[in-house]
Design an enzyme around this catalytic site. Structure first.
Site, PDB file in Angstrom:
ATOM      1  N   GLU A 271       0.997  -1.190   0.007  1.00 47.14           N
ATOM      2  CA  GLU A 271      -0.019  -0.165  -0.122  1.00 47.14           C
ATOM      3  C   GLU A 271       1.013   1.226   0.069  1.00 47.14           C
ATOM      4  OE1 GLU A 271      -3.310   0.018  -0.650  1.00 47.14           O
ATOM      5  OE2 GLU A 271      -3.382  -2.053  -0.707  1.00 47.14           O
ATOM      6  N   TRP A 274       1.427   1.760  -3.360  1.00 47.46           N
ATOM      7  CA  TRP A 274       0.503   2.594  -4.178  1.00 47.46           C
ATOM      8  C   TRP A 274       0.651   3.977  -3.888  1.00 47.46           C
ATOM      9  CZ3 TRP A 274      -2.988   1.511  -7.833  1.00 47.46           C
ATOM     10  CH2 TRP A 274      -3.476   0.418  -7.930  1.00 47.46           C
ATOM     11  N   TRP A 302     -21.597  13.141 -18.795  1.00 47.96           N
ATOM     12  CA  TRP A 302     -22.105  13.403 -17.167  1.00 47.96           C
ATOM     13  C   TRP A 302     -23.221  14.249 -17.049  1.00 47.96           C
ATOM     14  CZ3 TRP A 302     -18.561  10.605 -14.604  1.00 47.96           C
ATOM     15  CH2 TRP A 302     -17.356  10.150 -15.090  1.00 47.96           C
ATOM     16  N   ASN A 337     -10.418   3.500   3.455  1.00 42.02           N
ATOM     17  CA  ASN A 337     -10.282   3.490   2.093  1.00 42.02           C
ATOM     18  C   ASN A 337     -11.411   2.823   1.445  1.00 42.02           C
ATOM     19  OD1 ASN A 337      -8.464   3.344  -0.386  1.00 42.02           O
ATOM     20  ND2 ASN A 337      -8.532   1.285   0.131  1.00 42.02           N
ATOM     21  N   TRP A 355     -15.930  12.992 -11.978  1.00 43.33           N
ATOM     22  CA  TRP A 355     -14.930  12.704 -10.879  1.00 43.33           C
ATOM     23  C   TRP A 355     -14.372  13.921 -10.285  1.00 43.33           C
ATOM     24  CZ3 TRP A 355      -9.780  13.749 -11.481  1.00 43.33           C
ATOM     25  CH2 TRP A 355      -9.344  13.721 -12.751  1.00 43.33           C
ATOM     26  N   TRP A 378      -8.975   8.941  -7.818  1.00 46.76           N
ATOM     27  CA  TRP A 378     -10.522   9.218  -8.367  1.00 46.76           C
ATOM     28  C   TRP A 378     -10.375   9.005 -10.063  1.00 46.76           C
ATOM     29  CZ3 TRP A 378     -15.011  10.351  -6.507  1.00 46.76           C
ATOM     30  CH2 TRP A 378     -15.181  10.801  -5.378  1.00 46.76           C
TER      31      TRP A 378
HETATM   32  P1  FAD Z   1      -3.128   2.336   5.160  1.00 43.72           P
HETATM   33  O1  FAD Z   1      -4.019   1.238   4.681  1.00 43.72           O
HETATM   34  O2  FAD Z   1      -2.729   2.105   6.640  1.00 43.72           O
HETATM   35  O3  FAD Z   1      -1.974   2.402   4.189  1.00 43.72           O
HETATM   36  C1  FAD Z   1      -0.706   2.872   4.505  1.00 43.72           C
HETATM   37  C2  FAD Z   1      -0.257   3.959   3.652  1.00 43.72           C
HETATM   38  O4  FAD Z   1      -0.370   3.639   2.373  1.00 43.72           O
HETATM   39  C3  FAD Z   1      -1.158   5.239   3.773  1.00 43.72           C
HETATM   40  O5  FAD Z   1      -1.058   6.101   4.642  1.00 43.72           O
HETATM   41  C4  FAD Z   1      -1.140   5.811   2.137  1.00 43.72           C
HETATM   42  O6  FAD Z   1      -0.013   6.752   2.312  1.00 43.72           O
HETATM   43  C5  FAD Z   1      -0.497   4.822   1.516  1.00 43.72           C
HETATM   44  N1  FAD Z   1      -1.776   4.046   0.733  1.00 43.72           N
HETATM   45  C6  FAD Z   1      -2.819   3.243   1.122  1.00 43.72           C
HETATM   46  N2  FAD Z   1      -3.801   3.046  -0.005  1.00 43.72           N
HETATM   47  C7  FAD Z   1      -3.486   3.905  -0.803  1.00 43.72           C
HETATM   48  C8  FAD Z   1      -3.960   4.130  -2.212  1.00 43.72           C
HETATM   49  N3  FAD Z   1      -4.992   3.422  -2.758  1.00 43.72           N
HETATM   50  N4  FAD Z   1      -3.181   4.979  -3.074  1.00 43.72           N
HETATM   51  C9  FAD Z   1      -2.378   5.776  -2.701  1.00 43.72           C
HETATM   52  N5  FAD Z   1      -1.632   5.658  -1.405  1.00 43.72           N
HETATM   53  C10 FAD Z   1      -2.261   4.556  -0.428  1.00 43.72           C
HETATM   54  N6  FAD Z   1      -4.824   8.619   0.115  1.00 43.72           N
HETATM   55  C11 FAD Z   1      -4.118   9.967   0.276  1.00 43.72           C
HETATM   56  O7  FAD Z   1      -3.060   9.956   1.046  1.00 43.72           O
HETATM   57  N7  FAD Z   1      -4.624  11.064  -0.134  1.00 43.72           N
HETATM   58  C12 FAD Z   1      -5.537  11.348  -0.785  1.00 43.72           C
HETATM   59  O8  FAD Z   1      -5.664  12.457  -1.107  1.00 43.72           O
HETATM   60  C13 FAD Z   1      -6.131  10.274  -1.233  1.00 43.72           C
HETATM   61  N8  FAD Z   1      -7.436  10.321  -1.833  1.00 43.72           N
HETATM   62  C14 FAD Z   1      -8.214   9.125  -1.968  1.00 43.72           C
HETATM   63  C15 FAD Z   1      -9.292   9.388  -2.861  1.00 43.72           C
HETATM   64  C16 FAD Z   1     -10.138   8.223  -3.118  1.00 43.72           C
HETATM   65  C17 FAD Z   1     -11.371   8.412  -3.958  1.00 43.72           C
HETATM   66  C18 FAD Z   1      -9.684   6.867  -2.808  1.00 43.72           C
HETATM   67  C19 FAD Z   1     -10.208   5.686  -3.218  1.00 43.72           C
HETATM   68  C20 FAD Z   1      -8.428   6.786  -2.126  1.00 43.72           C
HETATM   69  C21 FAD Z   1      -7.725   7.878  -1.683  1.00 43.72           C
HETATM   70  N9  FAD Z   1      -6.313   7.716  -1.081  1.00 43.72           N
HETATM   71  C22 FAD Z   1      -5.890   8.919  -0.699  1.00 43.72           C
HETATM   72  C23 FAD Z   1      -5.901   6.561  -0.753  1.00 43.72           C
HETATM   73  C24 FAD Z   1      -6.111   5.750   0.608  1.00 43.72           C
HETATM   74  O9  FAD Z   1      -7.879   5.798   0.617  1.00 43.72           O
HETATM   75  C25 FAD Z   1      -5.671   6.409   1.723  1.00 43.72           C
HETATM   76  O10 FAD Z   1      -4.271   6.500   1.577  1.00 43.72           O
HETATM   77  C26 FAD Z   1      -5.832   5.515   3.159  1.00 43.72           C
HETATM   78  O11 FAD Z   1      -7.198   5.363   3.245  1.00 43.72           O
HETATM   79  C27 FAD Z   1      -5.276   6.397   4.145  1.00 43.72           C
HETATM   80  O12 FAD Z   1      -5.456   5.353   5.435  1.00 43.72           O
HETATM   81  P2  FAD Z   1      -4.156   4.724   5.960  1.00 43.72           P
HETATM   82  O13 FAD Z   1      -3.066   5.475   6.352  1.00 43.72           O
HETATM   83  O14 FAD Z   1      -4.864   4.165   7.083  1.00 43.72           O
HETATM   84  O15 FAD Z   1      -4.054   3.537   5.159  1.00 43.72           O
END
Ligand code: FAD
Length: 474
Positions: A271, A274, A302, A337, A355, A378
């Site tokens: 993650e 990602w 849209w 997430n 979006w 997005w």
């Molecule tokens: P954990 O599951 O603990 O993951 C650890 C770290 O990995 C996160 O803190 C983050 O830095 C990274 N990560 C995890 N999943 C993703 C992902 N899908 N994409 C990119 N990085 C990821 N994340 C943001 O940091 N900023 C945003 O503005 C953002 N906008 C989002 C918008 C949408 C529509 C969606 C579906 C996802 C978005 N995310 C965003 C990705 C993700 O939802 C969040 O990073 C995550 O929910 C953060 O929670 P956590 O720190 O507990 O994640």
């Protein structure tokens, strides 16, 4: 000989530990630590309200760690920095690189300008495990699909740098022309919604490190499966800390790796991957926040229903899983997430709203609003991005709730008005028989809205709209 004076420019690296530029600056120099609020070059990408709230507290925390030596400014960084180096006779500056296109353009210009005046500019990597240009396919082009990017590109290249320690005995000085204090940046909102939001977080470097430790001790062991359950503490909640650089991805990566070889650790690290992939996408597609990566989506029909958009933003769609997520966002500045995917899919597929509306709302409301991750996610949700969810993958918010919030804990937390409904109707209250609604004290349309859309019909409409894109392909 006098100790040379240098600047460390804090940007998205609001920490002292594992801060490569600060570490270098501290070698044999006296440091002026500065922060500049730049609302000039960011233009329409200026930080949203929730990010500003976070920044206020993060800067306060950093300033405390610097024994109140952080000098603070607001304006165009080139003007601010030229003024400082002139007044204080400084010949060298350090910063960690940023990767948003507008920051890259700005920093390139500043570097050139400073170097032309004989100032030494040192830029380092303090925010990414692998900088975008270091991971490319065999043919020299960037990866467009996550799995090969991560498995072949990242994991087979150099291991991420090990964290470096906090410089000891930092020799700091400050600038008399700094703003008086962080309050002078006016980052906090005039209506006091931030007080409640603050109670959900421990903002700053210490809070970030405690969060990581807590997650690694009591969360990561359930990460792979548990990360999908929004009511459970099985995710790290590190994203705003990572965005503002209160902790580095290297610190998170290596601390997790130390826990041993395990599926949950691997999944957590992927993650973090990602996040890297999002930065890569943004770096190679600077228009990612605005332009569909797949141009055929430019013709997508849209809808423009503002009432539906407002209902979505306010968590009043009448679809509990969507409303719970939007209310979590409003209250805490974050959203789990799994639920981000559900509310995103609902906006672009069931409501057929562009979006961009979702991206902008998240930008304003998320404390982890991050240009790379938000835009890439997005585009992924809408189906128009790199390695995107296929357009026809439409999340059903009812079955998503039944599957990932099976005991209804998440929905009951954020939608108390329907909390007395049995689980059977909690995800779809409009289908509850009258006696169940009476028993739960819920009048649909009064206590909780009627659904603003028919899920089945809107799904069909979305698939019809999608067919117009297929014609473009043919
Ligand atoms: P954990 O599951 O603990 O993951 C650890 C770290 O990995 C996160 O803190 C983050 O830095 C990274 N990560 C995890 N999943 C993703 C992902 N899908 N994409 C990119 N990085 C990821 N994340 C943001 O940091 N900023 C945003 O503005 C953002 N906008 C989002 C918008 C949408 C529509 C969606 C579906 C996802 C978005 N995310 C965003 C990705 C993700 O939802 C969040 O990073 C995550 O929910 C953060 O929670 P956590 O720190 O507990 O994640």
């Amino acid at each position: 000989m006098n100790t040379p004076k240098v600047i460390h420019w804090f940007r998205q690296d609001l920490r002292l530990s594992d801060n490569p530029a600060l570490f270098e600056a501290a070698k044999n120099s006296s440091i002026l630590p500065i922060y500049i609020l730049d609302d000039i070059n960011s233009k329409e990408l200026a930080m949203g309200e929730a990010s500003r709230f976070w920044l206020h507290h993060s800067l306060n925390s950093l300033n405390k760690s610097l024994d109140q030596n952080l000098s603070i400014y607001s304006g165009d960084p080139i003007t601010v920095i030229l003024d400082i180096i002139d007044r204080l006779d400084i010949k060298e500056i350090f910063w960690n690189r940023c990767y948003e296109p507008w920051r890259i353009n700005r920093d390139t210009h500043i570097k050139k300008e400073l170097e032309s005046k004989g100032i030494k500019v040192n830029t380092l990597n303090g925010s990414l495990l692998w900088e975008p240009w270091t991971i490319k396919k065999g043919d020299g082009t960037p990866y467009k699909v996550f799995t090969p990017y991560f498995r072949k590109g990242c994991l087979l290249s150099d291991e991420p740098r090990k964290p470096i320690s906090t410089p000891i005995n930092l020799d700091l000085f400050n600038d008399n022309n700094s703003l008086k204090d962080i309050n002078a940046l006016s980052l906090l909102p005039s209506t006091k919604w931030d007080i409640k939001m603050k109670s959900f977080w421990n903002i700053g470097e210490l809070g970030a490190n405690n969060r990581l430790t807590e997650f690694l001790n009591n969360g990561v062991e359930n990460y792979k499966e548990g990360r999908n359950i929004p009511s459970k503490p099985f995710v790290s909640r590190l994203s705003p800390h990572l965005h503002f650089g209160e902790i580095s991805p290297n610190q998170a990566w290596h601390a997790a790796q130390k826990k041993g070889d395990d599926n949950n650790i691997d999944h957590f690290c992927s993650e973090l991957g990602w996040r890297e992939f999002s930065y890569t996408q943004l770096y190679f597609n600077p228009e990612l926040p605005k332009k569909n990566l797949q141009p055929k989506f430019d013709l997508f029909p849209w809808d423009k229903d503002e009432k539906k958009l407002i209902a979505w933003q306010k968590g009043q769609t009448g679809i509990p899983m969507v409303d719970a997520g939007m209310r979590e966002l409003w209250l805490t500045g974050a959203m789990h997430n799994r639920v981000r995917m559900v509310v995103g899919s609902f906006l672009v597929k069931n409501l057929l709203l562009h979006w961009h509306h979702g991206e902008r709302w998240f930008w304003d409301c998320l404390v982890d609003a991050d240009l790379a991750s938000n835009s890439a996610s997005w585009q992924w949700i809408a189906g128009c991005g790199a390695d995107a969810a296929p357009y026809f993958r439409i999340f059903n918010p009812v079955t998503q709730g039944q599957k990932f919030d099976s005991d209804g804990e998440y929905i009951r937390k954020y939608i108390p008005e329907i909390s007395e409904l049995p689980n059977k109707y909690l995800f779809n209250p409009w289908e509850a028989p009258q006696e169940e609604l009476d028993r739960a004290g819920v009048v649909i349309g009064k206590d909780y809205p009627n659904p603003i859309i028919d899920l089945k019909l809107s799904r069909q409409n979305a698939l019809e709209a999608f067919k117009t894109l297929k014609k473009v392909d043919d």
